[in-house]
Design a protein around this motif. Structure first.
Motif, mmCIF file in Angstrom:
data_model
loop_
_atom_site.group_PDB
_atom_site.id
_atom_site.type_symbol
_atom_site.label_atom_id
_atom_site.label_comp_id
_atom_site.label_asym_id
_atom_site.label_seq_id
_atom_site.Cartn_x
_atom_site.Cartn_y
_atom_site.Cartn_z
ATOM 1 N N ASP A 56 47.837 31.875 58.846
ATOM 2 C CA ASP A 56 47.547 33.160 58.189
ATOM 3 C C ASP A 56 47.796 33.077 56.687
ATOM 4 O O ASP A 56 48.448 32.165 56.195
ATOM 5 C CB ASP A 56 48.421 34.261 58.808
ATOM 6 C CG ASP A 56 47.865 35.662 58.563
ATOM 7 O OD1 ASP A 56 46.793 35.784 57.918
ATOM 8 O OD2 ASP A 56 48.503 36.637 59.017
ATOM 9 N N THR A 87 49.515 35.233 53.696
ATOM 10 C CA THR A 87 50.506 36.311 53.584
ATOM 11 C C THR A 87 50.344 37.100 52.291
ATOM 12 O O THR A 87 50.884 38.189 52.169
ATOM 13 C CB THR A 87 51.941 35.756 53.670
ATOM 14 O OG1 THR A 87 52.056 34.685 52.722
ATOM 15 C CG2 THR A 87 52.230 35.220 55.059
ATOM 16 N N ASP A 130 50.197 31.116 51.987
ATOM 17 C CA ASP A 130 49.965 31.141 53.437
ATOM 18 C C ASP A 130 51.250 31.326 54.228
ATOM 19 O O ASP A 130 52.351 31.378 53.663
ATOM 20 C CB ASP A 130 49.170 29.902 53.882
ATOM 21 C CG ASP A 130 49.993 28.612 53.836
ATOM 22 O OD1 ASP A 130 51.237 28.680 53.865
ATOM 23 O OD2 ASP A 130 49.366 27.534 53.779
ATOM 24 N N SER A 131 51.106 31.418 55.551
ATOM 25 C CA SER A 131 52.237 31.731 56.425
ATOM 26 C C SER A 131 53.231 30.570 56.544
ATOM 27 O O SER A 131 54.298 30.738 57.128
ATOM 28 C CB SER A 131 51.728 32.147 57.805
ATOM 29 O OG SER A 131 50.803 31.193 58.302
#
Ligand SMILES: Nc1nc2c(c(=O)[nH]1)N[C@H]1C(S)=C(S)[C@@H](COP(=O)(O)O)O[C@H]1N2
Ligand SMILES: [Mo]
Length: 370
Positions: A288, A290, A339-340
């Protein structure tokens, strides 16, 4: 896609170029690789990239499988070799993933120094909904032997003579985890240019793993060999200065994509005090995104963009940013994503001699007047 934007673009093509395009409809292009095409960045504004706008990349003039005789063979280190029809595959439970397909070489043209290879800029990427069956369910029917650690992948497009065939393998653990053999793309039968009847979906990994026109799978103890494993699609273990050429053994196979955002929509001109909207997409090899941030001072300070709610693991996120110009002159707006896994898009991309995974900050210029 915004079809109006597309038509506006078509109308903007000068007359000479349009005459050429018209000729192409009647002529057969004989040279080069006719099926490498990227999407104009300004058209990548949909959460799901329409099939007819989705970039195409094929190493060799494809030899598409004959739909009547097509079978998926499963051999190698298995207890029960299989030969499956599309109807057999369709009897397995349906699996679905919405995720990004990006060519490893997307952005190659933006690396410095410049590099040989397809001169992709921004548009060898798209986000689609893929439907089919889990690789794990197919392999379970064949019964994988415990000796197998890699899944060898074969398409129907083997080129003639000394041209290296596009033979690949991925780790069996990745294949069993979340890979899909897809026969649908965005709710339509998978288009032939994108690998019909069946292609591999490898969420989070670059496009070279996403075998099109799959005809054979083989669990094996060792990775696949050949040009596309041993020489191409490798990533430096220790990054070096721009221009440094690594030996294959100083590199690992390239797998997950790097965190990246691009600006798809920005006005060329704006007025002081009048808010305008900037839009784009962001994705990563991590599941994902963020956050997406925008800077108007070359990264000294950043402001958060609004990230769209639509998402699935390894899908991209659309974002938007309302910006109010405060000063006259040329403004440069820069986007970066996080990103995650906590990775943030870097100012400079990692140099590598094949020009893979370009993900440097992306900027646009806006002329501000009073
Ligand atoms: N059989 C086969 N599969 C292939 C290729 C190919 O040339 N032959 N190209 C790969 C590469 S490098 C990319 S980036 C993606 C592109 O998929 P697309 O054409 O559907 O966008 O397919 C991959 N799968
Ligand atoms: Mo690719």
């Amino acid at each position: 896609m915004d079809r109006r934007a597309f038509l506006a673009l078509a109308a903007a093509v000068p007359l000479a170029a349009r005459t050429l395009l018209a000729a192409e409809r009647r002529m057969l292009q004989m040279n080069g690789y006719p099926l490498n095409a990227e999407t104009p960045l300004e058209l990548l504004t949909d959460y799901l990239t329409p099939n007819d706008l989705f970039f195409v990349r094929s190493h060799w003039i494809p030899r598409m499988p004959d739909m009547r005789t097509w079978r998926l063979a499963v051999g190698g280190d298995v207890n029960h070799p299989l030969s499956l029809t599309l109807a057999d595959l369709r009897k397995l439970p349906r699996a679905e993933a919405t995720c990004v397909l990006q060519c490893a070489g997307n952005g190659r043209a933006l690396h410095t120094p410049i590099l040989p290879g397809v001169q992709w800029r921004y548009g060898a990427v798209g986000n689609a909904q893929w439907r089919g069956v889990r690789v794990a369910d197919v392999l379970a029917r064949a019964g994988v032997k415990s000796s197998a650690k890699h899944l060898h992948l074969f398409g129907s497009d083997d080129p003639p003579g000394k041209v290296p065939p596009f033979h690949r393998s991925i780790e069996l653990s990745k294949a069993m985890d979340d890979c899909i053999l897809a026969f649908e793309m965005n709710g339509e039968p998978l288009p032939s240019g994108h690998g019909a009847p069946v292609r591999l979906i490898v969420p989070g990994w670059a496009g070279d793993h996403w075998m099109k026109w799959v005809v054979r799978l083989e669990p094996q103890a060792a990775p696949q060999t050949g040009f596309y494993m041993d020489t191409a699609y490798r990533w430096p273990i220790k990054p070096g200065e721009p221009g440094v050429v690594f030996k294959p053994e100083e590199m690992n196979p390239l797998t997950a994509m790097a965190v990246k955002s691009n600006i798809t929509t920005a006005p060329a001109r704006a007025k002081i005090g009048k808010p305008v909207e900037i839009r784009g997409f962001a994705f990563s090899g991590a599941p994902d995104i963020t956050g997406v941030e925008i800077s108007e001072n070359d990264g000294k300070t950043w402001a958060h963009a609004q990230v769209d709610g639509r998402h699935a693991p390894h899908a991209w996120r659309l974002w938007s940013f309302r910006w109010t110009p405060r000063r006259a002159g040329m403004a440069t707006l820069t986007a970066r994503a996080t990103d995650s896994s906590g990775a943030t898009q870097p100012r400079e991309a990692v140099w590598n001699q094949s020009g893979y995974l370009f993900n440097a900050w992306h900027s646009v210029n806006v002329e501000v007047t009073s």
